[in-house]
Motif scaffolding. Sequence first.
Motif, PDB file in Angstrom:
ATOM      1  N   GLY A 210      26.034 -30.891 -21.326  1.00 41.69           N
ATOM      2  CA  GLY A 210      27.198 -30.561 -22.135  1.00 41.69           C
ATOM      3  C   GLY A 210      27.389 -31.426 -23.359  1.00 41.69           C
ATOM      4  O   GLY A 210      28.410 -31.312 -24.042  1.00 41.69           O
ATOM      5  N   GLU A 211      26.414 -32.284 -23.675  1.00 41.56           N
ATOM      6  CA  GLU A 211      26.610 -33.225 -24.776  1.00 41.56           C
ATOM      7  C   GLU A 211      25.458 -33.182 -25.776  1.00 41.56           C
ATOM      8  O   GLU A 211      25.512 -32.461 -26.766  1.00 41.56           O
ATOM      9  CB  GLU A 211      26.777 -34.645 -24.211  1.00 41.56           C
ATOM     10  CG  GLU A 211      27.984 -34.809 -23.291  1.00 41.56           C
ATOM     11  CD  GLU A 211      28.049 -36.184 -22.669  1.00 41.56           C
ATOM     12  OE1 GLU A 211      27.083 -36.955 -22.836  1.00 41.56           O
ATOM     13  OE2 GLU A 211      29.059 -36.495 -22.013  1.00 41.56           O
ATOM     14  N   ALA A 212      24.414 -33.968 -25.528  1.00 38.62           N
ATOM     15  CA  ALA A 212      23.341 -34.164 -26.502  1.00 38.62           C
ATOM     16  C   ALA A 212      22.428 -32.935 -26.583  1.00 38.62           C
ATOM     17  O   ALA A 212      22.437 -32.058 -25.716  1.00 38.62           O
ATOM     18  CB  ALA A 212      22.524 -35.401 -26.129  1.00 38.62           C
ATOM     19  N   LEU A 213      21.613 -32.902 -27.652  1.00 37.37           N
ATOM     20  CA  LEU A 213      20.671 -31.808 -27.871  1.00 37.37           C
ATOM     21  C   LEU A 213      19.243 -32.304 -27.678  1.00 37.37           C
ATOM     22  O   LEU A 213      18.902 -33.430 -28.044  1.00 37.37           O
ATOM     23  CB  LEU A 213      20.837 -31.248 -29.286  1.00 37.37           C
ATOM     24  CG  LEU A 213      22.186 -30.590 -29.583  1.00 37.37           C
ATOM     25  CD1 LEU A 213      22.287 -30.238 -31.053  1.00 37.37           C
ATOM     26  CD2 LEU A 213      22.389 -29.345 -28.720  1.00 37.37           C
ATOM     27  N   PHE A 214      18.394 -31.423 -27.122  1.00 32.08           N
ATOM     28  CA  PHE A 214      17.010 -31.791 -26.823  1.00 32.08           C
ATOM     29  C   PHE A 214      16.097 -30.598 -27.055  1.00 32.08           C
ATOM     30  O   PHE A 214      16.469 -29.443 -26.803  1.00 32.08           O
ATOM     31  CB  PHE A 214      16.870 -32.249 -25.370  1.00 32.08           C
ATOM     32  CG  PHE A 214      15.441 -32.456 -24.940  1.00 32.08           C
ATOM     33  CD1 PHE A 214      14.772 -33.634 -25.244  1.00 32.08           C
ATOM     34  CD2 PHE A 214      14.756 -31.460 -24.254  1.00 32.08           C
ATOM     35  CE1 PHE A 214      13.445 -33.818 -24.872  1.00 32.08           C
ATOM     36  CE2 PHE A 214      13.428 -31.636 -23.874  1.00 32.08           C
ATOM     37  CZ  PHE A 214      12.775 -32.822 -24.184  1.00 32.08           C
ATOM     38  N   ALA A 215      14.870 -30.893 -27.526  1.00 32.68           N
ATOM     39  CA  ALA A 215      13.820 -29.881 -27.632  1.00 32.68           C
ATOM     40  C   ALA A 215      12.502 -30.508 -27.204  1.00 32.68           C
ATOM     41  O   ALA A 215      12.189 -31.636 -27.597  1.00 32.68           O
ATOM     42  CB  ALA A 215      13.709 -29.349 -29.059  1.00 32.68           C
ATOM     43  N   ALA A 216      11.736 -29.807 -26.393  1.00 31.53           N
ATOM     44  CA  ALA A 216      10.413 -30.274 -25.984  1.00 31.53           C
ATOM     45  C   ALA A 216       9.420 -29.941 -27.097  1.00 31.53           C
ATOM     46  O   ALA A 216       9.138 -28.767 -27.352  1.00 31.53           O
ATOM     47  CB  ALA A 216       9.999 -29.613 -24.673  1.00 31.53           C
ATOM     48  N   LEU A 217       8.903 -30.977 -27.764  1.00 29.35           N
ATOM     49  CA  LEU A 217       8.002 -30.790 -28.899  1.00 29.35           C
ATOM     50  C   LEU A 217       6.752 -31.637 -28.721  1.00 29.35           C
ATOM     51  O   LEU A 217       6.827 -32.794 -28.305  1.00 29.35           O
ATOM     52  CB  LEU A 217       8.693 -31.185 -30.211  1.00 29.35           C
ATOM     53  CG  LEU A 217       9.972 -30.432 -30.585  1.00 29.35           C
ATOM     54  CD1 LEU A 217      10.559 -31.006 -31.869  1.00 29.35           C
ATOM     55  CD2 LEU A 217       9.691 -28.942 -30.737  1.00 29.35           C
ATOM     56  N   ASP A 218       5.613 -31.069 -29.064  1.00 28.47           N
ATOM     57  CA  ASP A 218       4.330 -31.766 -29.050  1.00 28.47           C
ATOM     58  C   ASP A 218       3.982 -32.112 -30.491  1.00 28.47           C
ATOM     59  O   ASP A 218       3.838 -31.214 -31.333  1.00 28.47           O
ATOM     60  CB  ASP A 218       3.260 -30.863 -28.434  1.00 28.47           C
ATOM     61  CG  ASP A 218       1.926 -31.567 -28.249  1.00 28.47           C
ATOM     62  OD1 ASP A 218       1.716 -32.638 -28.864  1.00 28.47           O
ATOM     63  OD2 ASP A 218       1.080 -31.035 -27.506  1.00 28.47           O
ATOM     64  N   ILE A 219       3.842 -33.397 -30.798  1.00 22.76           N
ATOM     65  CA  ILE A 219       3.595 -33.780 -32.188  1.00 22.76           C
ATOM     66  C   ILE A 219       2.187 -33.407 -32.647  1.00 22.76           C
ATOM     67  O   ILE A 219       1.880 -33.530 -33.838  1.00 22.76           O
ATOM     68  CB  ILE A 219       3.840 -35.285 -32.415  1.00 22.76           C
ATOM     69  CG1 ILE A 219       2.808 -36.137 -31.677  1.00 22.76           C
ATOM     70  CG2 ILE A 219       5.262 -35.665 -32.017  1.00 22.76           C
ATOM     71  CD1 ILE A 219       2.846 -37.603 -32.080  1.00 22.76           C
ATOM     72  N   CYS A 220       1.346 -32.965 -31.726  1.00 24.05           N
ATOM     73  CA  CYS A 220       0.014 -32.494 -32.123  1.00 24.05           C
ATOM     74  C   CYS A 220       0.021 -31.013 -32.499  1.00 24.05           C
ATOM     75  O   CYS A 220      -1.035 -30.441 -32.788  1.00 24.05           O
ATOM     76  CB  CYS A 220      -0.989 -32.753 -30.996  1.00 24.05           C
ATOM     77  SG  CYS A 220      -1.285 -34.507 -30.677  1.00 24.05           S
ATOM     78  N   GLU A 221       1.198 -30.407 -32.475  1.00 27.36           N
ATOM     79  CA  GLU A 221       1.357 -29.007 -32.860  1.00 27.36           C
ATOM     80  C   GLU A 221       2.283 -28.919 -34.075  1.00 27.36           C
ATOM     81  O   GLU A 221       3.070 -29.838 -34.325  1.00 27.36           O
ATOM     82  CB  GLU A 221       1.957 -28.202 -31.697  1.00 27.36           C
ATOM     83  CG  GLU A 221       1.131 -28.215 -30.424  1.00 27.36           C
ATOM     84  CD  GLU A 221      -0.164 -27.435 -30.567  1.00 27.36           C
ATOM     85  OE1 GLU A 221      -0.225 -26.554 -31.455  1.00 27.36           O
ATOM     86  OE2 GLU A 221      -1.102 -27.704 -29.800  1.00 27.36           O
ATOM     87  N   PRO A 222       2.213 -27.818 -34.847  1.00 25.87           N
ATOM     88  CA  PRO A 222       3.154 -27.651 -35.964  1.00 25.87           C
ATOM     89  C   PRO A 222       4.600 -27.706 -35.475  1.00 25.87           C
ATOM     90  O   PRO A 222       4.927 -27.194 -34.404  1.00 25.87           O
ATOM     91  CB  PRO A 222       2.801 -26.265 -36.516  1.00 25.87           C
ATOM     92  CG  PRO A 222       1.381 -26.048 -36.115  1.00 25.87           C
ATOM     93  CD  PRO A 222       1.222 -26.713 -34.778  1.00 25.87           C
ATOM     94  N   LEU A 223       5.452 -28.328 -36.257  1.00 24.94           N
ATOM     95  CA  LEU A 223       6.854 -28.473 -35.873  1.00 24.94           C
ATOM     96  C   LEU A 223       7.632 -27.202 -36.227  1.00 24.94           C
ATOM     97  O   LEU A 223       7.430 -26.632 -37.310  1.00 24.94           O
ATOM     98  CB  LEU A 223       7.471 -29.676 -36.586  1.00 24.94           C
ATOM     99  CG  LEU A 223       6.819 -31.030 -36.276  1.00 24.94           C
ATOM    100  CD1 LEU A 223       7.452 -32.134 -37.119  1.00 24.94           C
ATOM    101  CD2 LEU A 223       6.915 -31.365 -34.794  1.00 24.94           C
ATOM    102  N   PRO A 224       8.532 -26.750 -35.356  1.00 27.07           N
ATOM    103  CA  PRO A 224       9.218 -25.461 -35.563  1.00 27.07           C
ATOM    104  C   PRO A 224      10.432 -25.560 -36.487  1.00 27.07           C
ATOM    105  O   PRO A 224      11.479 -24.973 -36.216  1.00 27.07           O
ATOM    106  CB  PRO A 224       9.635 -25.085 -34.143  1.00 27.07           C
ATOM    107  CG  PRO A 224       9.904 -26.390 -33.481  1.00 27.07           C
ATOM    108  CD  PRO A 224       8.878 -27.351 -34.052  1.00 27.07           C
ATOM    109  N   PHE A 225      10.290 -26.317 -37.577  1.00 30.03           N
ATOM    110  CA  PHE A 225      11.392 -26.497 -38.513  1.00 30.03           C
ATOM    111  C   PHE A 225      10.976 -25.993 -39.894  1.00 30.03           C
ATOM    112  O   PHE A 225       9.810 -26.130 -40.295  1.00 30.03           O
ATOM    113  CB  PHE A 225      11.788 -27.976 -38.616  1.00 30.03           C
ATOM    114  CG  PHE A 225      12.155 -28.605 -37.302  1.00 30.03           C
ATOM    115  CD1 PHE A 225      13.406 -28.416 -36.749  1.00 30.03           C
ATOM    116  CD2 PHE A 225      11.236 -29.386 -36.613  1.00 30.03           C
ATOM    117  CE1 PHE A 225      13.745 -28.992 -35.531  1.00 30.03           C
ATOM    118  CE2 PHE A 225      11.556 -29.969 -35.403  1.00 30.03           C
ATOM    119  CZ  PHE A 225      12.818 -29.767 -34.853  1.00 30.03           C
ATOM    120  N   ALA A 226      11.937 -25.452 -40.617  1.00 31.82           N
ATOM    121  CA  ALA A 226      11.672 -24.984 -41.974  1.00 31.82           C
ATOM    122  C   ALA A 226      11.482 -26.167 -42.917  1.00 31.82           C
ATOM    123  O   ALA A 226      11.892 -27.300 -42.620  1.00 31.82           O
ATOM    124  CB  ALA A 226      12.828 -24.110 -42.452  1.00 31.82           C
TER     125      ALA A 226
END
Length: 492
Positions: free
Chosen positions: A326-342
């Motif tokens: 109910g508080e913080a935000l998290f995303a499972a990301l692999d830095i060896c893959e392209p990042l899903p951000f514009a």
Amino acid sequence: MLWLARAARRVFDEPAARTAHPEHGPHFAGYLTDLLKPYGLAPHPPDGGQSYGEMGAALIADVVRPDEPVDLLVLAFAVPDVRPGRATATYLSHVCPGAPLAFAVCDQGVAAGFTALRIAQSYPDCRRSLVIVVEQATLHYELPAPAPLPARHAGVALLCGDSGVARISSVVIGRDDPVASSVDKPPGQPYTGAWWALAGELADPTPRRVVVADRDPVLGYTCSSTVDFVGLEPDGVARVSAWDWERPEELSERMDTFLVDGATCDKLEEVARPPFDRAVLGDLGVTGVEFAAWKSRHPAALASDVVPLRAPDAEAAPGRVYRVDGEALFAALDICEPLPFADGSVDWVYAEHLVEHVSLGAGIDWLTEVRRILAPGGVLRLTTPDLATYVDGYLAGNTFFSRHRKRMRAAGLGPPMPARRAFMFNQIFYLYGHRWLYDFEEMCYALDAAGFSSEDVRRCSFREGARPDVADLDRVLRNDESMYVEVVKRDT
């Protein structure tokens, strides 16, 4: 994230020394008479009772080592102190190593100990926090409202911090239905009993989840705390069970287990799916990304790690954003893959002790992606083991290696490290999953190869940088070996 490092518990059979003193006793009786007179109350004979100052001082001596300065102390009690004229929490701050910032919590009944723990959670930058819960069984006057009175004088001290034997995952105080406790508090200890039982749990290193729950029968508060033990030493010395430093495969196995066991939470709620542009992140209140973190201390951060968080009924899917507990935000990301951000979607990126875990090529690829997602003027802050510090420690034979060994031991990170210089030099290369170490020159090379201008790269000090809110994410545990580097993305 708050960890429970050690605990102490005591029963105090003797009356408070100062109250029982033949000289101070009459003064106390006179003070109590004057204190109660405006309320139409008369004191009972001032025999027995315990002073929370004396109880707290004894518990501090039991649980805090002289070379362990404490940053925060919270004293919690429900039954009034037998010596009401003293600011006891302030007194204890002078007794406790480190002269910590001190709070006292009272008039909350059973909830006082849980509130104290929530206060400790609210100060994540504190290296060590000490929660002391005490109760004494003698009242020198009648309470205006009925309340459970303890059968004995007892106290519990919980030493918490950024490392320890168990993770305190949540603390909840409300008026909901009672929560089932997995520990049994002893009879006659209405206010310390739950914490007494938790302290006893430290003797069992078995990985498990413990729920400490209680309900105040007068005030109606329902309280609970979830504590996750992840296979640790019972005395609080090791967060990961001991291994043989000469057999690094054992360390690797235990670190893998620790990462899996540590990536847990109570609730995961999916709130967004990629791609993430500036508008989507803005709606979530996100201005930047902290890599290698399950939960960030920055209020506008998206935390991320390659190991996904798990709740009892869900696991974070790669690339999606979840609200955690109910508080913080998290995303499972692999830095060896392209990042899903514009492109240009975040204002800052922070990564502590991450880039050394991938090859130089993979590190440059990730830094290239970071540059892409940073807005013009955005800040990247990196911390990583400083190769130059280790080289100097080896060649000059200075005190860095010995100081670092002591720090690792005090933090509970494994058994004592061998004192050999060759071992201390090799371990930073070959243990912990490290793939490539950097000095400042090498870091400038990697950032330049990723498209940043080497002229914009700046070496910083611990918790000092272009954005104080981002620099404040630096952790004390690693500041002796770390290099702090920042670079700002140019407008063109």
